[in-house]
Design an enzyme around this catalytic site. Structure first.
Site, mmCIF file in Angstrom:
data_model
loop_
_atom_site.group_PDB
_atom_site.id
_atom_site.type_symbol
_atom_site.label_atom_id
_atom_site.label_comp_id
_atom_site.label_asym_id
_atom_site.label_seq_id
_atom_site.Cartn_x
_atom_site.Cartn_y
_atom_site.Cartn_z
ATOM 1 N N GLY A 138 0.753 -1.099 -0.110
ATOM 2 C CA GLY A 138 -0.039 -0.001 -0.118
ATOM 3 C C GLY A 138 1.031 1.336 -0.093
ATOM 4 N N ASP A 163 -6.047 -3.895 -9.333
ATOM 5 C CA ASP A 163 -5.994 -4.357 -10.484
ATOM 6 C C ASP A 163 -5.139 -3.507 -11.607
ATOM 7 O OD1 ASP A 163 -7.794 -6.178 -9.365
ATOM 8 O OD2 ASP A 163 -9.293 -4.913 -9.962
#
Length: 303
Positions: A220, A251
């Site tokens: 992240g 994605d």
């Protein structure tokens, strides 16, 4: 650059809310939008927008969502001739996004549950013709594993995005060339660190107890750890001024990483390119409008 993607399509029904309601609470003040979703489809669109020739295997229902999906793939130049029309309804995901850009998602798989090993057999020629096969896990696990095996047997490189994470059968590990878990997915894959205290390096070491290929552990806002051939490096995050919606970031990362690997980028540079694609996505609401094109990624990398 030829990439075959085996994964999911689903309609995404998104509500932007000030905060996520607690159990039993009805919360007003949200805004609603519907659009395309499913990890496989998002990854296919991301790869196609970044220049790859993409073939896609999934299943949709005989409904308006399935028809809209086929229109999307036609517009994005994706070969969807292998997509199955199932008897069940197209997969639907309900997404809540709060004012901080964090999301919660619930999924009804529908048509995806009708994908079978025979569908992978029918897609085998497209797998064999690809430079890389990308697989994710919103489809039945035996189908995902069969896609990895089919690619491995034909000498085609594989990338597994293990989301949502499940325990893999032992034989599947040897059919994965590149593995891209986040921290929580790494815990599920290894069955270790249930309290979530392990560092990124420790999670990679846990994965190494059963997997010898390339690991890209996404962390992240902390960036990513890349571990391959005994070399480990940290790739710094790419930031944007404001996080709007994190839904499609993973994605976009996966699709961009696939493109960069196929065109021959150095692994660290490929991850940096993927991180920029993911960062671009979080700054824009909804998934398909947010998936980047080459100029979008280049602009972030220049910054």
């Amino acid at each position: 650059m030829k990439i075959a993607v085996v994964g999911s399509y689903g309609a995404g029904l998104t509500m932007q809310v000030p905060r996520v309601p607690v159990a039993g609470e009805t919360l007003s003040g949200g805004t609603f939008a519907s659009g395309h979703g499913g990890k496989g489809s998002n990854q296919a669109v991301a790869a196609a927008r970044l220049g790859a020739e993409v073939s896609f295997l999934t299943a949709v229902g005989p409904d308006q969502f399935g028809a809209a999906a086929r229109q999307l793939w036609a517009e994005e130049g994706i070969d969807a001739s292998g997509v199955r029309t199932a008897d069940a309804a197209t997969m639907v995901g309900i997404i809540l996004v709060d004012d901080e850009g964090e999301n919660r998602i619930a999924i009804a798989p529908g048509a995806l549950d009708e994908l079978t090993l025979a569908d992978v057999d029918g897609f085998a020629d497209r797998i064999a013709a690809a430079d890389l096969v990308v697989v994710s896990l919103e489809i039945p696990l035996p189908v995902a594993v069969a896609a990895l095996r089919t690619a491995h047997e034909r000498g085609v490189r594989t990338l597994l995005n293990p989301a949502p994470a499940v325990a893999l059968p032992d034989e599947a590990w040897e059919w994965i060339d590149v593995l891209t878990p986040n921290a929580s997915e790494a815990r599920v894959l290894t069955g270790r660190d249930p309290d979530g205290t392990a560092s990124g390096d420790e999670l990679v070491e846990l994965l190494r107890t059963r997997y010898a290929g390339t690991v890209v552990l996404t962390l992240g806002a902390e960036g990513a750890l890349v571990d391959s051939d005994g070399q480990r490096s940290w790739v710094a995050p790419v930031t944007v001024p404001r996080v709007v919606d994190t839904t499609g970031a993973g994605d976009a990362f996966t699709g961009a990483l696939a493109v960069a690997l196929v065109r021959g980028d150095d692994l660290t540079e490929a991850v940096r390119f993927a991180a920029a694609a993911g960062a671009h996505t979080v700054g824009i609401a909804e998934v398909i409008p947010a998936l980047p094109r080459p100029d979008d990624v280049a602009a972030l990398l220049r910054r």
